[in-house]
Scaffold this active site. Sequence first.
Site, PDB file in Angstrom:
ATOM      1  N   ARG A 256      40.523  31.521  45.696  1.00 22.85           N
ATOM      2  CA  ARG A 256      39.429  30.590  45.441  1.00 22.85           C
ATOM      3  C   ARG A 256      39.601  29.973  44.055  1.00 22.85           C
ATOM      4  NH1 ARG A 256      34.285  33.932  48.107  1.00 22.85           N
ATOM      5  NH2 ARG A 256      35.280  34.166  50.148  1.00 22.85           N
ATOM      6  N   ARG A 271      34.682  37.580  39.300  1.00 23.22           N
ATOM      7  CA  ARG A 271      34.882  36.222  39.831  1.00 23.22           C
ATOM      8  C   ARG A 271      36.325  35.814  39.502  1.00 23.22           C
ATOM      9  NH1 ARG A 271      30.921  32.495  41.172  1.00 23.22           N
ATOM     10  NH2 ARG A 271      29.340  33.747  40.104  1.00 23.22           N
ATOM     11  N   GLU A 343      26.285  40.647  44.455  1.00 24.76           N
ATOM     12  CA  GLU A 343      26.741  40.536  45.850  1.00 24.76           C
ATOM     13  C   GLU A 343      28.105  41.196  46.057  1.00 24.76           C
ATOM     14  OE1 GLU A 343      29.028  37.382  48.561  1.00 24.76           O
ATOM     15  OE2 GLU A 343      27.597  36.513  47.145  1.00 24.76           O
ATOM     16  N   SER A 346      28.709  39.676  52.522  1.00 22.47           N
ATOM     17  CA  SER A 346      27.897  38.665  53.193  1.00 22.47           C
ATOM     18  C   SER A 346      28.221  38.722  54.675  1.00 22.47           C
ATOM     19  CB  SER A 346      28.213  37.255  52.678  1.00 22.47           C
ATOM     20  OG  SER A 346      27.728  37.055  51.375  1.00 22.47           O
ATOM     21  N   ARG A 383      36.141  43.190  44.811  1.00 21.29           N
ATOM     22  CA  ARG A 383      34.939  43.236  43.973  1.00 21.29           C
ATOM     23  C   ARG A 383      34.230  44.586  44.047  1.00 21.29           C
ATOM     24  NH1 ARG A 383      30.321  38.536  43.977  1.00 21.29           N
ATOM     25  NH2 ARG A 383      32.069  37.343  43.140  1.00 21.29           N
TER      26      ARG A 383
END
Length: 419
Positions: A256, A271, A343, A346, A383
């Site tokens: 990403r 991140r 988070e 998801s 993560r």
Amino acid sequence: MIDLRLLREDPELIRASQRLRGESTELVDSLLRADEERRAATQRFEALRAEQRSIGKQVAKASGDERAALLARTKDLSQEVKAAEAANNEADQALRAAHLAVPNVVQGAPPGGEDDFIVLRTVGDLPEIEKPLDHLEIGEALRAIDTERGAKVSGSRFYFLTGVGALLQLGMLQLAIQQAVEHGFTPTITPTLVRPEAMEGTGYLGAHASEVYHLPADDLYLVGTSEVALAAYHSNEIIDLSNGPARFAGWSSCYRREAGSHGKDVRGILRVHQFDKVEMYSFCKPEDATEEHQRLLAMEEEMLAKVEIPYRVIDVAAGDLGTSAVRKFDCEAWVPSQSRYREVTSTSNTTTFQARRLNVRYRDEDGKPQTAATLNGTLATTRWLIPILENHQLPDGSVRVPKALQPFLGGREILEPSR
């Protein structure tokens, strides 16, 4: 993409969904116009083609002036048909562009934006740590995480996982795959480079295009999740759902660009540009999608229980949903150094949105092809190392290994910092 029949029958429902998302209703009006214009162009093209075929049959039987008149009309028709076909093709392209621009229709998500989620439940006791170290301090002491050399080799937001850091990640992902297999998922190692139609089909070339790495020389995209490859796995196929959903667990590296996050979460591995993940993906009948969504959420919570970290489950607000999702649940793990939940998973119900773009169908009880529903959910990712290291830290800088992960670290119960 949304069902055009729903748009024609209840455009206000689509407009209401756009308002919930905080997006323009003009996109709905543009799609309505494009749909009407395409249907009108198609009707004109088909009418002219029908006339052309009819006159062709008449010419063979006609003679004299009648034949001459028919031949003259045939000549004119040829040009009209060609122009009508071009107009029809142009209307088709305009409709597809307008269709792709409209997100899925929100179902049941709370209104509002990023901060308007609803907490559904909180699970686990928060650890009592007087002065918690953050995951990077812990990881560096364990020689598990090396962001300095990651930046030297690849730039900011890159890192090395070394020693017990690599073993922790591999163990966590293997644990996720084991659990998925136990629950009937097919383990899958997916491509991380995909064609544009796969990326577009999953909705990642619209509002999220800036997040995606593109290789122009090959016209391929690096995936940000194995969801993309798994969604396209059955593209242009009719699949068998007679025995229930088709479930996959995809292991892949993910990429990403983190566009727009300059200066945000720059420390450590929260991140980053590259990470590994096990992603669940289900194809099911539309009427089974809500139940399947809860199943994926339960799978995520089962994994979080195995790594023994406190978390909460939130119902994500409509304005924070991705293009494809009608509803999304996140699991957020407690991060002691930040005194907040972040988070870590998801799971999204995308109904028929992705399958319609990718032409994934199944046969109903009457044998008629119908568009499938699809869902996705995170089962483990890099993560997770953050809450694992931070919640299990001990006063002397060592880290307790959750029991489920101990077999993947040679049976070690404690990870001790290098002296």
